[in-house]
Write an enzyme that holds these catalytic residues in place. Structure first.
Site, PDB file in Angstrom:
ATOM      1  N   ASP A  66       0.867  -1.173   0.000  1.00  0.00           N
ATOM      2  CA  ASP A  66       0.000   0.000   0.000  1.00  0.00           C
ATOM      3  C   ASP A  66       0.908   1.229   0.000  1.00  0.00           C
ATOM      4  O   ASP A  66       2.142   1.140   0.086  1.00  0.00           O
ATOM      5  CB  ASP A  66      -0.960  -0.019   1.190  1.00  0.00           C
ATOM      6  CG  ASP A  66      -2.196   0.836   0.914  1.00  0.00           C
ATOM      7  OD1 ASP A  66      -2.154   1.663  -0.012  1.00  0.00           O
ATOM      8  OD2 ASP A  66      -3.202   0.682   1.623  1.00  0.00           O
TER       9      ASP A  66
HETATM   10  C1  BGC Z   1      -5.098   3.037   0.231  1.00  0.00           C
HETATM   11  C2  BGC Z   1      -5.281   1.995  -0.834  1.00  0.00           C
HETATM   12  C3  BGC Z   1      -5.149   2.594  -2.192  1.00  0.00           C
HETATM   13  C4  BGC Z   1      -3.806   3.290  -2.289  1.00  0.00           C
HETATM   14  C5  BGC Z   1      -3.528   3.887  -3.643  1.00  0.00           C
HETATM   15  C6  BGC Z   1      -3.865   3.874   0.011  1.00  0.00           C
HETATM   16  O1  BGC Z   1      -3.820   4.950   0.855  1.00  0.00           O
HETATM   17  O2  BGC Z   1      -5.032   2.409   1.485  1.00  0.00           O
HETATM   18  O3  BGC Z   1      -6.518   1.365  -0.670  1.00  0.00           O
HETATM   19  O4  BGC Z   1      -5.298   1.614  -3.184  1.00  0.00           O
HETATM   20  O5  BGC Z   1      -3.760   4.308  -1.326  1.00  0.00           O
HETATM   21  O6  BGC Z   1      -4.285   5.000  -3.879  1.00  0.00           O
END
Ligand code: BGC
Length: 763
Positions: free
Chosen positions: A290
Site C-alpha cells: 500500500d
Molecule cells: C489506500 C489503498 C489505495 C492506495 C492507492 C492507500 O492509501 O489504502 O486502498 O489503493 O492508497 O491510492
C-alpha cells in the site's frame, strides 16, 4: 499502428532469443511466458530490474501523503515499473511513450488506479452493493468499471477491497462487503470475475488487486491504520476467507495492508506473504505494497532506516514498492552488501513482468489507449445499470403503517442537507467520478412525480456544523458549505416547509468525506445539528420518511423509535437520486439486506451476528450473565435484515434426513410465500450452528442464500444443500475437519427471525 510496429521491431531486436511468436502469445501459456521473461531478464541490468519494482503516483490524483514531482524523468530513466493515479488515453499514452520509446528495453508500464465502485459511472459504495446480495449484479458493475477504466488507459485496479469489517467506526467499512466471511467471499469473487473476465489481455479487462492483505478491517478501536492482533483461529475462520476467494477467482495481484499483524507489519510479514499467500495458497501473482507502506515500517518500529525495512519487505515477499521509493534507492546497495540476494530481486521482477505479460502489454503497450473513451464512458446503458444497482442496494429499515411507497399526489416536503446534494452522493473513493453528473434526490423526486405532486424543498441544516470537524473535512477536500442562514433559521424554514406538505422526506446522513480512508468516527450517529432538525420536523406531526445517505452503519435508536419509515440508501452513486425516487414511489420494491449489523450504540462494538455463546449466555432474569446494564446485546438492525413493501412468510424447514452420515449431503426445503400486497424479491438466508464441537462455534453462520422474486400471493419452494465441506471448521489443532454431533439449521429473511430445524451428523 506505426508506434506498435516500431515497438515490436525494437523489442524483437532487443530479444533475439525470443521467437517472434512470443510477442503474440496468449495469456495462460505459462511456458511461453517464462521463455519470454527469461529472455528479457537476461538482458536487464540490475538498475533496470530494480526500476521495475518501483510504483509511483502521478500528480493527476492524490491518494496518499507524499508525491514525487519528477516521476516523468524517472520513467524515462527506466526507474519506474508502474504508475498509478494517471488516466485518460492521452496522458497514459504520453507516459507509456516515455517507457516504451525512451528506455533501453522498452518495457511498458502498468497503470493502476483506485477504481473501487465504478470509474466514471459510479455505483453505490461497495458496502451498499453488497447489500444487494446479488453477485451477478456486482460482477456486472465491476465489468462496467473495467470497461470504462480500460477505455481510459487503466489496466490495473486497486480493487476489490475484501477486508472483513465489524467496527463501523472505521471509515473504510464502506469499501468492503461487511462483516461476514461467506458473503464477503462471494462478493470478492464477483468483483474479480467482473474486472478480469476470462481473458486478461482483452482490451476491456483489467488486472484486479485484492486488498488489503491482511486483516486491515480489524484495526483496534476502529481507528484507521491501527494495530491488529488476532488469533490464528479468527483469522482463518473469519478474516482470511475473502482474500482466498478472490485469489481462487484468479485475482492477479495483492496489496499489502498498512497494519501490523500480531507484531509484524503486514508489508514485512514473511509468514503472511510467503508462508501463507505463496506457499499455502499457491499465489503466483504480483504483490504490491500500500501507499508508502515500506517506509512506514520505520514508524511501526521494526527498522531504523529505509534499508532495514526495505530488506524486510523484499524478503517477506513484496514485489513492488508503492510510492515508498525504498526499493529504487536501497536495493542495489543492499545487494552489494549481501543483505539481500539477486534471487530475491529476480523473483520480484519476474512477478511484475508476468503481470505485464498477462495483460498483453508486451504485445501491445498501447492496448488500453486505443478506444475512444467517449463511446464507452457513461453510456446510457451503463447509467441505467447504475440506477438498477442503486435500487438493489437500498435497505428498508422501517416502514410503520406502510407509509412507503408514497403516492404521486398532494404535496411532499423534501428536507435536509443531502436532499439537493450531488457532491456526496457518489461517496468516498469515487475514483474519477464526476459528482456534477450525479442525480440529486430533489431532481429524482421531481422527475418521478411528473408534476402530479407538489414538491417543496428546504435545506434545514448544514451537513456538519461542528467547526473543528468541518475544518478537518474541508481540508481533505470535502467542500462542505455552511449556509449563510443561521442554524435556527434553517430549522424554522424546514418546519414551515414540512407544515405545508402532506408528507415529509428527510435526506440526512454523512458527508462522503466522513467515510473512507482516514475517516474513523467515534460517534456514528447523525450529526447533532441534523438530529435537531429531524426532531423539530418530527414535532410537526407530519408523517416523516427518513432517507439515509451514508457509508457505514449509523446508531439510530431515536430515529427507529420515532420515525415511521427509514430507508438506507448508502451513497448511491451517479444515479442515486433517481434510484431513491424509484423506491420511494414504489417503481422498485426495496430488496436490499444489511451485510453489517447496525449497533444500538457504539458501546456494543464489535457487534456481529455470528458471535459465540459465552459460558453465561444473556438471561434477563439472571444478573451474572453476559449482558449490558443499559443496552441490549443485540444490534438495532441485524445482519441480513431488510424489509420489503410486501411481506414474506416462511414455512417449516423440511430436511432430507435428521441423521446425516459423514460424507453425505443434506437437502433442505422451505416454502416462501409473498403474502403482502406487492410483487417483490426476497433473500432467503440459510444459517448453520454446530451445537457441540471440540472448539466453540458461532451461534450461527451464513452458509448459503437464495434470491427469489415472488408475485403477490405467490409461493415458491426453495431448496438448499449442505455438503460435508459446509460442516467443516478448524479443530483444536487447526485442522479443517467435520466432527459428528448435533447441528441446527436456520432459514429466514434475516439473521434474527428464522425457522429452525435440527439434525445429527453420525460417523
Ligand atoms: C489506500 C489503498 C489505495 C492506495 C492507492 C492507500 O492509501 O489504502 O486502498 O489503493 O492508497 O491510492
Amino acid at each position: 499502428m506505426l508506434i506498435r510496429i516500431v515497438f515490436l521491431l525494437t523489442l524483437a531486436a532487443c530479444l533475439p532469443q525470443a521467437p517472434a511468436a512470443a510477442q503474440e502469445k496468449q495469456p495462460g501459456d505459462d511456458r511461453q511466458m517464462a521463455f519470454f521473461i527469461d529472455s528479457l531478464m537476461s538482458r536487464m541490468t540490475l538498475d533496470e530490474k530494480i526500476g521495475q519494482l518501483n510504483l509511483l503516483t502521478s500528480d493527476m490524483d492524490v491518494t496518499g501523503p507524499s508525491m514525487r514531482k519528477n516521476y516523468a524523468e524517472d520513467i524515462r530513466k527506466g526507474r519506474v515499473g508502474a504508475i498509478f493515479n494517471a488516466y485518460t488515453p492521452e496522458y497514459v499514452k504520453q507516459l507509456q511513450d516515455m517507457a516504451v520509446k525512451q528506455t533501453r528495453l522498452h518495457i511498458p508500464l502498468l497503470f493502476g488506479y483506485d477504481v473501487i465502485h465504478g470509474h466514471k459511472t459510479i455505483f453505490p459504495v461497495p458496502l451498499g452493493m453488497a447489500a444487494s446480495w446479488d453477485t451477478a449484479a456486482v460482477e456486472k458493475a465491476a465489468r462496467i468499471a473495467a470497461e470504462e477504466a480500460s477505455a481510459d488507459g487503466i489496466n490495473w485496479v486497486y480493487s476489490p477491497m475484501v477486508d472483513i469489517a465489524r467496527d463501523p467506526r472505521w471509515g473504510r467499512v464502506m469499501e468492503g462487503a461487511g462483516e461476514d466471511p461467506r458473503l464477503g467471499s462471494l462478493m470478492a469473487r464477483a468483483y474479480v470475475k467482473g474486472y478480469q473476465g476470462n481473458d486478461l489481455s482483452a482490451s476491456h479487462t483489467v488486472l484486479a488487486c485484492v486488498k488489503h492483505f491482511a486483516l486491515y478491517g480489524a484495526a483496534e478501536g476502529g481507528r484507521d491504520y491501527n494495530t491488529v492482533d488476532m488469533s490464528r483461529r479468527r483469522m482463518f475462520e473469519t478474516y482470511l476467507p475473502p482474500y482466498k476467494a478472490a485469489l481462487d477467482a484468479g485475482a492477479g495481484s495483492v496489496m499489502t495492508s498498512f497494519n501490523e499483524v500480531n507484531g509484524i507489519p503486514a508489508t514485512g510479514n514473511r509468514w503472511l506473504l510467503k508462508d501463507l499467500l505463496r506457499r499455502q495458497w499457491g499465489f503466483s501473482g504480483l504483490v504490491v505494497t500500500d501507499y508508502t507502506a515500506i517506509p512506514e515500517m520505520i514508524s511501526h518500529g521494526v527498522g531504523r532506516n529505509t534499508s532495514e525495512v526495505g530488506t524486510q519487505a523484499l524478503q517477506a515477499g513484496v514485489d513492488m514498492d508503492m510510492q515508498g521509493e525504498v526499493y529504487v534507492t536501497q536495493l542495489k546497495s543492499l545487494l552489494q552488501e549481501g543483505k539481500i540476494s539477486r534471487q530475491d530481486i529476480d523473483t520480484a521482477v519476474r512477478h511484475v513482468l508476468e503481470a505485464k505479460y498477462r495483460l498483453g502489454l508486451f504485445s501491445d503497450p498501447y492496448r488500453y489507449v486505443h478506444e475512444n473513451p467517449d463511446k464507452v464512458i457513461m453510456s446510457p446503458d451503463k447509467l441505467a445499470f447504475a440506477r438498477e444497482m442503486a435500487r438493489k442496494s437500498m435497505v428498508l429499515l422501517k416502514n410503520a403503517g406502510q407509509l412507503l411507497p408514497l403516492k404521486k399526489s398532494g404535496s411532499i416536503a423534501l428536507i435536509g442537507p443531502l436532499a439537493d446534494d450531488r457532491r456526496d452522493l457518489i461517496g468516498a473513493w469515487s475514483a474519477a467520478g464526476d459528482w456534477h453528473r450525479a442525480v440529486s434526490l430533489l431532481s429524482g423526486v421531481k422527475a418521478a412525480v411528473e408534476g402530479r405532486a407538489k414538491v417543496y424543498y428546504a435545506k434545514g441544516a448544514n451537513l456538519v456544523d461542528d467547526t473543528a470537524l468541518l475544518r478537518k473535512l474541508n481540508a481533505a477536500g470535502a467542500d462542505i458549505t455552511v449556509d449563510a442562514k443561521s442554524p435556527e433559521q434553517l430549522i424554522r424554514e424546514a418546519v414551515a416547509t414540512a407544515e405545508r406538505a402532506d408528507v415529509v422526506v428527510m435526506a440526512l446522513g454523512e458527508s462522503a468525506a466522513m467515510t473512507g480512508e482516514a475517516a474513523s468516527r467515534s460517534d456514528i450517529g447523525l450529526t447533532p445539528n441534523q438530529q435537531e432538525l429531524l426532531s423539530a420536523v418530527y414535532a410537526t406531526g407530519k408523517p416523516v420518511v427518513l432517507v439515509l445517505m451514508n457509508g457505514r452503519p449509523l446508531t439510530l435508536p431515536w430515529e427507529d423509535a420515532h420515525i415511521p419509515a427509514i430507508l438506507e440508501s448508502w451513497f448511491g452513486g451517479t444515479e442515486a437520486g433517481a434510484a431513491i425516487a424509484d423506491v420511494l414511489f414504489g417503481a422498485y420494491n426495496p430488496s436490499g439486506k444489511l451485510t453489517i449489523s447496525f449497533p444500538v450504540s457504539v458501546g456494543q462494538i464489535p457487534v456481529y451476528y455470528s458471535h459465540k455463546s459465552t459460558g453465561r449466555p444473556a438471561d434477563p432474569g439472571n444478573k451474572y450473565t453476559s449482558k449490558y446494564l443499559d443496552i441490549p446485546n443485540e444490534p438495532l438492525y441485524p445482519f441480513g435484515y431488510g424489509l420489503s413493501y410486501t411481506h414474506f412468510s416462511y414455512g417449516d424447514i423440511v430436511l432430507s434426513t435428521r441423521k446425516l452420515r459423514r460424507g453425505e449431503i443434506l437437502r433442505m426445503a422451505v416454502t416462501v410465500t409473498n403474502d403482502g400486497h406487492y410483487d417483490g424479491t426476497e433473500t432467503a438466508q440459510l444459517y448453520l450452528r454446530d451445537r457441540v464441537a471440540s472448539v466453540t462455534r458461532p451461534v450461527k453462520e451464513l452458509k448459503d442464500y437464495r434470491q427469489v422474486f415472488l408475485k403477490q400471493g405467490e409461493s415458491k419452494r426453495l431448496t438448499f444443500t449442505l455438503t460435508p465441506e459446509d460442516l467443516k471448521f478448524y479443530n483444536r489443532d487447526m485442522q479443517w475437519v467435520t466432527e459428528p454431533g448435533d447441528f441446527e439449521i436456520f432459514i429466514g429473511g434475516n439473521s434474527r427471525d428464522l425457522q429452525r430445524a435440527a439434525f445429527t451428523l453420525t460417523e
